[in-house]
Write an enzyme that holds these catalytic residues in place. Structure first.
Site, PDB file in Angstrom:
ATOM      1  CD  GLU A  11      10.438   8.670 -26.606  1.00 23.38           C
ATOM      2  OE1 GLU A  11      10.899   9.413 -27.497  1.00 23.38           O
ATOM      3  OE2 GLU A  11      10.927   8.586 -25.480  1.00 23.38           O
TER       4      GLU A  11
ATOM      5  CG  ASP B 137      16.179  14.925 -32.273  1.00 23.72           C
ATOM      6  OD1 ASP B 137      16.313  14.133 -31.330  1.00 23.72           O
ATOM      7  OD2 ASP B 137      15.074  15.289 -32.718  1.00 23.72           O
TER       8      ASP B 137
ATOM      9  CE1 TYR C 284      14.092  12.180 -22.602  1.00 26.03           C
ATOM     10  CE2 TYR C 284      12.233  11.416 -23.908  1.00 26.03           C
ATOM     11  CZ  TYR C 284      13.590  11.584 -23.752  1.00 26.03           C
ATOM     12  OH  TYR C 284      14.444  11.161 -24.736  1.00 26.03           O
TER      13      TYR C 284
END
Lengths: 396, 275
Positions: free
Chosen positions: B49, B60, B174
């Site tokens: 990735e 994040d 994911y």
């Protein structure tokens, strides 16, 4: 592929958030739709708005300011007289009552100038909710008194050191915290920004400003106002004032952004005036960014306007020309700050001073029988220390 | 065949599990990222990735935030990232997935972005702030260009949403292992097995687990019920330690060793076991 167009204003709005939050947004939307028309909820909110916040707020004819400018009559919608000193409490209280009904024990919020943080900490204290406020380190410095206020009210203030250390980054951190605590926490977004249903919900809680103003001006002047003026950071006081007049085409609207040091210097916060379309904090709207879509830092003397985005409904109002938008500089806002203090004995918030600065430019160009309503969104006590620094050495 | 699909097909046949490292592109420099991708591929990374640094990465945690900020300060741009992918493609066929927030795509223009990505040799996209409701147009454009759009499922996703996501996701799914942001965690969450089973019931797509994978132990636990593991923050932390001392070759070595260790660990657990 089926497109879900819920929560769009024209092409603006939407729900651009991590999957983790999507179920919470759906839950929030359902709860809001259920309670907004429910009698018990409305009565409780009205009770607190009247007896706790002090609504309705006056619509004050600023005669001395009007005479000084020599044009249209200027009325001030006195949101500065609300409990906690700004319009923010209208929304914080509404959302806190909703959070309580949703069974959430904890609320979080972002804050720029600290007004939304104080309002949310206040609602949390009143309703026995745990409260955590995210505030950029730069704003903590600029607004230390509000930090202390929030702490007095029992909230925990988290100083955000990332990015530009202002409202944008406080919002990022609040979103990250919400991603982590979504099961027991409600995020009280303080403006008409964020993913659906926030822009609609916050607008509706703030629409009390415009509804009251409409009744008040009709009673005093026997007619609708010609022009509404309000400052726009995220744009909640402006949308709260504008929205109830939305379908009355004869009422013009002017949103005033922060031009900071000047649009051409690049140091400003004028997303509508000088930005482009993009996605920030969950919604598609106008914002300040570079050609790669990286968000650019905003600049304004007013911490509450120091934000590189704007509510999606304002973007729609701009593109459909339902409202006009202009920007005034730090310097012009400071002049208006001083002018209203001296002429009317009202110290306005630096945010509201932007709206006043625009009124000072527009009013002299209009006939005397024209009527302008300016939203005085907050009081300036929180800004006095900062302004005294800025004006050091200058004659007041 | 799309490289992502090919890798998962092969893994399925060999009963292997994918190890998918995440690298912040341009951290600490573009040259370093180029080297890093080759050594990770050699060390056994099945897919890689490439994280596009963003000014406001709301999904994040601190590690990736810091790495992104540093890469941006060093002058990373989308064009540089596309050029890097092109260069890597010249010598290495590891599937490359771009992980980017939606705004850079929107501002570039969905068609334009996907055209550039496909031309450079990108195989798939992960967009953490683009839920299925907003993704219709992009998914169609990506599909036409042969790019896989990988969607995320979270522990908070309802069964109804999992089905929707499974319907639109391509390449793999994911699986976000924690209710939270990216970041290394000591243990995998308790409900992981049930969470993955809930997804498995609703899709044949490969499942890759990310967020919180930090060690061979957490990787093994996650791989037990999935087809692969994604490791980001823990890898960046290892790089960070050496970058701080300006020892870039050690940073590369240790990063490669870490991926090799993870690959060895998940492969040894491919068969049913008593972990």
């Amino acid at each position: 592929m089926e497109m879900n167009k819920a929560g769009y204003f024209g092409e603006f709005g939407g729900q651009y958030v991590p999957e983790t939050l999507m179920p919470a947004l759906q839950e929030l939307e359902e709860a809001y739709e259920k309670y907004k028309e429910e009698r018990g909820f409305k009565e409780e909110l009205d009770y607190y708005l009247k007896n706790y916040v002090g609504r309705p707020t006056p619509l004050y004819y600023a005669q001395k300011l009007t005479d000084h400018l020599g044009g249209a009559k200027i009325y001030l919608k006195r949101e500065d007289l609300n409990h906690t000193g700004a319009h923010k409490i209208n929304n914080s209280l509404g959302q806190a009552l909703l959070a309580k009904r949703m069974g959430k024990k904890r609320i979080i919020a972002e804050t720029g100038a600290g007004q939304h943080g104080v309002a949310t900490a206040t609602a949390a204290a009143l309703l026995d909710l745990e409260c955590e406020i995210f505030m950029g380190a730069e704003d903590v410095r600029r607004q230390s008194l509000n930090v202390f206020r929030m702490e007095l009210l029992g909230a925990k203030v988290v100083k955000v050191e990332s990015g530009t250390r202002t409202l944008k980054d406080a919002t990022n951190e609040a979103l990250r915290n919400w991603v982590t605590t979504v099961e027991n926490s409600h995020y009280i977004i303080g403006s008409v920004v964020g993913p659906h249903p926030y822009p609609t919900m916050v607008r509706n809680f703030q629409s009390v400003i415009g509804q009251e103003a409409k009744e008040q001006i009709t009673e005093i002047e026997g007619k609708l106002p010609d022009l509404l003026i309000a400052c726009v950071g995220g744009g909640s006081n402006a949308m709260g004032l504008f929205h109830p007049f939305k379908d009355l085409q004869e009422v013009k609207m002017l949103g005033v952004e922060a031009a900071g040091s000047g649009i051409d210097t690049g140091k400003h916060a004028a997303s509508l005036t000088a930005g482009s379309k993009g996605v920030l904090h969950g919604a598609l709207s106008y914002l300040l960014q570079d050609s790669d879509g990286q968000i650019l830092p905003a600049h304004s003397v007013s911490a509450g306007l120091d934000y590189p985005g704007v509510g999606p409904e304002h973007s729609c109002f701009k593109d459909t020309e339902r409202a006009q938008y202009q920007a005034v500089t730090d310097k012009e806002a400071l002049e208006a700050f001083k002018l209203l203090s001296r002429l009317e004995g009202i110290i306005p918030a630096l945010e509201s001073s932007h709206a006043l600065a625009a009124a000072c430019q527009v009013a002299p160009r209009l006939e005397k029988e024209r009527v302008i309503v300016v939203c005085l969104s907050g009081r300036g006590d929180k800004d006095v220390a900062e302004v005294s620094e800025l004006l050091r050495g200058e004659a007041i | 065949m799309n490289r992502i699909d090919a890798v998962f097909n092969d893994l399925r046949k060999s009963q292997g599990k994918a190890v998918i490292p995440y690298v912040t592109c341009g951290y600490p420099s573009l040259d370093f990222t180029k080297e890093l991708i080759s050594v990770l591929a050699e060390a056994g990374a099945d897919l890689i990735e490439i994280g596009v640094p963003y000014s406001d990465p709301v999904a994040d945690g601190p590690t990736i935030q810091k790495a992104s900020a540093r890469a941006l300060t060093a002058g990373i741009t989308l064009d540089k990232i596309f050029r890097l992918v092109e260069e890597i493609r010249g010598k290495c066929q590891v599937p490359l997935i771009m992980m980017t927030y939606y705004n850079p795509i929107y501002v570039t223009g969905v068609e334009n972005f996907i055209k550039k990505a496909a031309a450079a040799g990108v195989d798939g996209l992960i967009i953490p702030d683009l839920p299925v409701e907003e993704a219709g147009h992009l998914s169609e454009v990506a599909e036409r260009s042969g790019l896989r759009t990988i969607f995320l499922v979270a522990p908070t996703s309802t069964s109804e949403r999992i089905e929707k996501i499974a319907g639109i996701s391509r390449g793999f799914i994911y699986c976000v292992s924690v209710t939270g942001v990216t970041g290394a965690r000591k243990e995998v969450s308790e409900g992981l097995e049930d969470f993955l089973k809930r997804i498995r019931l609703r899709t044949e797509l490969p499942l890759a687990v990310g967020f919180g994978i930090s060690s061979p132990e957490t990787a093994c636990r996650a791989a037990e019920y999935a087809d692969g593991v994604i490791v980001g923050s823990a890898l960046i932390q290892k790089i960070e330690e050496n970058v701080a001392g300006e020892d870039y070759s050690k940073a590369l070595q240790e990063a490669a060793a870490f991926i090799k260790e993870l690959k060895g660990a998940v492969d040894s657990k491919s068969a049913p076991n008593d972990l």
